[in-house]
Design a protein around this motif. Structure first.
Motif, PDB file in Angstrom:
ATOM      1  N   VAL A 100       0.952  -1.225  -0.041  1.00 59.14           N
ATOM      2  CA  VAL A 100       0.022   0.024   0.084  1.00 59.14           C
ATOM      3  C   VAL A 100       0.702   1.231   0.011  1.00 59.14           C
ATOM      4  O   VAL A 100       0.423   2.200  -0.782  1.00 59.14           O
ATOM      5  N   ALA A 101       1.852   1.063   0.980  1.00 53.71           N
ATOM      6  CA  ALA A 101       2.737   2.469   1.238  1.00 53.71           C
ATOM      7  C   ALA A 101       3.868   2.517   0.423  1.00 53.71           C
ATOM      8  O   ALA A 101       4.683   3.528   0.182  1.00 53.71           O
ATOM      9  N   GLY A 102       4.692   1.212   0.125  1.00 53.74           N
ATOM     10  CA  GLY A 102       5.773   1.377  -0.463  1.00 53.74           C
ATOM     11  C   GLY A 102       7.030   1.930   0.482  1.00 53.74           C
ATOM     12  O   GLY A 102       6.981   1.616   1.628  1.00 53.74           O
ATOM     13  N   ASP A 103       7.856   2.649  -0.156  1.00 54.63           N
ATOM     14  CA  ASP A 103       8.612   3.233   0.833  1.00 54.63           C
ATOM     15  C   ASP A 103       8.569   4.609   1.508  1.00 54.63           C
ATOM     16  O   ASP A 103       9.179   5.332   2.310  1.00 54.63           O
ATOM     17  N   SER A 104       7.238   4.861   1.203  1.00 55.50           N
ATOM     18  CA  SER A 104       6.652   6.234   1.966  1.00 55.50           C
ATOM     19  C   SER A 104       6.578   5.859   3.357  1.00 55.50           C
ATOM     20  O   SER A 104       6.375   5.114   3.949  1.00 55.50           O
ATOM     21  N   PRO A 105       6.869   7.204   4.054  1.00 55.30           N
ATOM     22  CA  PRO A 105       7.021   7.124   5.520  1.00 55.30           C
ATOM     23  C   PRO A 105       5.357   6.979   6.081  1.00 55.30           C
ATOM     24  O   PRO A 105       4.502   7.547   5.280  1.00 55.30           O
ATOM     25  N   VAL A 106       5.175   6.180   6.857  1.00 54.58           N
ATOM     26  CA  VAL A 106       3.889   5.976   7.463  1.00 54.58           C
ATOM     27  C   VAL A 106       3.874   5.870   8.917  1.00 54.58           C
ATOM     28  O   VAL A 106       4.842   5.607   9.615  1.00 54.58           O
ATOM     29  N   ALA A 107       2.892   6.743   9.472  1.00 55.44           N
ATOM     30  CA  ALA A 107       2.782   7.136  10.983  1.00 55.44           C
ATOM     31  C   ALA A 107       1.370   6.179  11.432  1.00 55.44           C
ATOM     32  O   ALA A 107       0.606   6.563  10.547  1.00 55.44           O
ATOM     33  N   ALA A 108       1.488   5.814  12.402  1.00 53.93           N
ATOM     34  CA  ALA A 108       0.223   5.041  12.925  1.00 53.93           C
ATOM     35  C   ALA A 108      -0.678   6.170  13.489  1.00 53.93           C
ATOM     36  O   ALA A 108      -0.451   7.103  14.013  1.00 53.93           O
TER      37      ALA A 108
END
Length: 71
Positions: A36-44
């Motif tokens: 879904v996000a790949g290498d993009s930063p993801v925050a909970a």
């Protein structure tokens, strides 16, 4: 715990190796996140419990991934 994407004619094929069923489900979360996000930063943003059932372990995993994708 490890997983890898495998070339396949299906949409996605992933091979997961885990020592426990819990680790398998944790890797499922990582796989969905990567897709879904790949290498993009993801925050909970939220934390929620997921309850799934199935007659076989494979059904539990499939239902778990379905819930991760929004049920």
């Amino acid at each position: 715990m490890s997983y890898r994407f495998v070339a396949h004619t299906a949409d996605v094929l992933v091979e997961i190796r885990a020592a426990t069923f819990g680790e398998l489900l944790t890797d499922c979360v990582s796989v969905v996140r990567d897709l879904v996000a790949g290498d993009s930063p993801v925050a909970a943003r939220e934390r929620r419990q997921i309850a799934v059932t199935g007659d076989q372990p494979q059904e539990v995993v499939l239902n778990f991934v379905r819930e991760l994708l929004g049920g």
